[in-house]
Design a protein around this motif. Structure first.
Motif, short mmCIF file in Angstrom:
data_model
loop_
_atom_site.label_atom_id
_atom_site.label_comp_id
_atom_site.label_asym_id
_atom_site.label_seq_id
_atom_site.Cartn_x
_atom_site.Cartn_y
_atom_site.Cartn_z
N CYS A 177 -7.65 -9.90 -6.46
CA CYS A 177 -6.52 -10.73 -6.90
C CYS A 177 -5.46 -9.86 -7.58
N GLU A 178 -5.86 -8.94 -8.42
CA GLU A 178 -4.92 -8.04 -9.11
C GLU A 178 -4.19 -7.14 -8.11
N GLU A 179 -4.93 -6.58 -7.16
CA GLU A 179 -4.30 -5.69 -6.18
C GLU A 179 -3.36 -6.46 -5.25
N LEU A 180 -3.76 -7.66 -4.87
CA LEU A 180 -2.90 -8.48 -4.03
C LEU A 180 -1.62 -8.83 -4.78
N ALA A 181 -1.74 -9.18 -6.05
CA ALA A 181 -0.55 -9.49 -6.87
C ALA A 181 0.37 -8.29 -6.95
N ARG A 182 -0.21 -7.12 -7.16
CA ARG A 182 0.59 -5.89 -7.27
C ARG A 182 1.32 -5.60 -5.94
N THR A 183 0.62 -5.78 -4.83
CA THR A 183 1.21 -5.52 -3.52
C THR A 183 2.34 -6.51 -3.22
N LEU A 184 2.10 -7.79 -3.48
CA LEU A 184 3.14 -8.80 -3.26
C LEU A 184 4.37 -8.49 -4.11
N ASN A 185 4.15 -8.17 -5.37
CA ASN A 185 5.28 -7.88 -6.27
C ASN A 185 6.06 -6.65 -5.82
N TRP A 186 5.40 -5.70 -5.22
CA TRP A 186 6.07 -4.49 -4.76
C TRP A 186 7.15 -4.85 -3.74
N TYR A 187 6.81 -5.78 -2.83
CA TYR A 187 7.79 -6.20 -1.83
C TYR A 187 8.83 -7.17 -2.41
N VAL A 188 8.44 -7.95 -3.39
CA VAL A 188 9.41 -8.86 -4.04
C VAL A 188 10.50 -8.05 -4.73
N THR A 189 10.11 -7.00 -5.41
CA THR A 189 11.09 -6.20 -6.16
C THR A 189 11.83 -5.19 -5.32
N GLY A 190 11.48 -5.09 -4.03
CA GLY A 190 12.19 -4.16 -3.17
C GLY A 190 11.56 -2.80 -3.09
N GLY A 191 10.40 -2.61 -3.73
CA GLY A 191 9.75 -1.32 -3.71
C GLY A 191 9.25 -0.94 -2.33
N GLY A 192 9.01 -1.98 -1.49
CA GLY A 192 8.47 -1.72 -0.16
C GLY A 192 9.50 -1.34 0.86
N ALA A 193 10.77 -1.41 0.51
CA ALA A 193 11.83 -1.07 1.46
C ALA A 193 13.12 -0.88 0.70
N GLN A 194 14.11 -0.32 1.35
CA GLN A 194 15.41 -0.12 0.71
C GLN A 194 16.07 -1.45 0.43
N ALA A 195 16.33 -1.79 -0.81
CA ALA A 195 16.97 -3.07 -1.16
C ALA A 195 18.46 -2.97 -0.94
#
Length: 195
Positions: A177-195
Motif C-alpha cells: 500500500c505504501e509503495e503503491l501510494a508513492r508510485t501513484l503520487n510520483w505520476y500525480v506530481t509530474g515526477g514520472g514525466a516532463q510536466a
C-alpha cells in the motif's frame, strides 16, 4: 398525452427507473453487453420490458446510463494532490471492494469487446475518468500521466479481484500500500514525466 405525474406516480417512476438500472448493472457485470437481454433485465427488475423503452430507449441507451451512474474518479480529486496516492492506494489495497466499483469495472471488462458497447465505454472513460483526471493533474503531459495512473489502478483492481489480500500477509500488504501510494503520487506530481 400522458397524465401529469403526481408525487406518488413520480416516486413510483423513480423507483422503477432505479430498479431497472440496478438489474441492468448486475446483468451487464455478469454477462457483458452482448449476452444481456432487455427481457431478462425487466424480469430481474420485476417490470414489463416496455418500461425499459419508456425510461431509457434501447439497450445502448440503457448501457450508457448504467455507465453514467458508476462511481466517478472525481471523488478522489481534491486540492490535496499529495494525498491522492494514499487515498487511492488505501481504496485499491486495503478497504473492502465496493460492489458498485467492482460491478462498474466488470461491466467495462466484459463488454469492451462488443462493437456496440465499446463506443459507450470509450465515451464514458474520456468524460468521466480521463478528462477530469487530466484537468486535475495539469501540465503538458497530463494525458500520458492519466493513462499511466489508469494502468496502475486497473492492474491493482484486477489483482485484488483475483486475490483479495494480494496473497500477502498484513505487514507485506501494508508495504504494498505504501509503495503503491508513492508510485501513484510520483505520476500525480509530474515526477514520472516532463510536466
Amino acid at each position: 398525452m400522458a397524465p401529469p405525474l403526481t408525487p406518488s406516480r413520480a416516486r413510483n417512476a423513480a423507483a422503477t427507473r432505479a430498479a431497472i438500472l440496478q438489474a441492468a448493472r448486475r446483468r451487464f457485470a455478469r454477462e457483458g453487453y452482448d449476452q444481456t437481454g432487455l427481457r431478462e433485465v425487466a424480469a430481474d427488475a420485476g417490470v414489463d420490458a416496455a418500461l425499459i423503452s419508456r425510461y431509457f430507449g434501447g439497450k445502448e441507451e440503457l448501457f450508457a446510463e448504467v455507465l453514467a451512474c458508476a462511481p466517478q474518479i472525481s471523488e478522489f480529486l481534491d486540492d490535496d494532490k499529495a494525498g491522492f496516492g494514499e487515498r487511492m492506494a488505501r481504496t485499491l489495497a486495503v478497504e473492502p471492494l465496493s460492489e458498485d466499483k467492482l460491478e462498474s469495472f466488470l461491466i467495462m471488462l466484459t463488454s469492451a469487446s462488443s462493437p456496440r458497447a465499446s463506443d459507450a465505454i470509450q465515451r464514458h472513460s474520456r468524460e468521466a475518468f480521463y478528462r477530469p483526471l487530466e484537468a486535475w493533474l495539469g501540465g503538458r503531459n497530463a494525458p500520458v500521466r492519466a493513462r499511466i495512473l489508469s494502468c496502475l489502478m486497473l492492474g491493482a483492481t484486477m489483482n485484488r479481484m483475483m486475490h483479495e489480500d494480494y496473497l500477502l500477509d498484513e505487514t507485506a500488504r501494508a508495504e504494498l500500500c505504501e509503495e503503491l501510494a508513492r508510485t501513484l503520487n510520483w505520476y500525480v506530481t509530474g515526477g514520472g514525466a516532463q510536466a
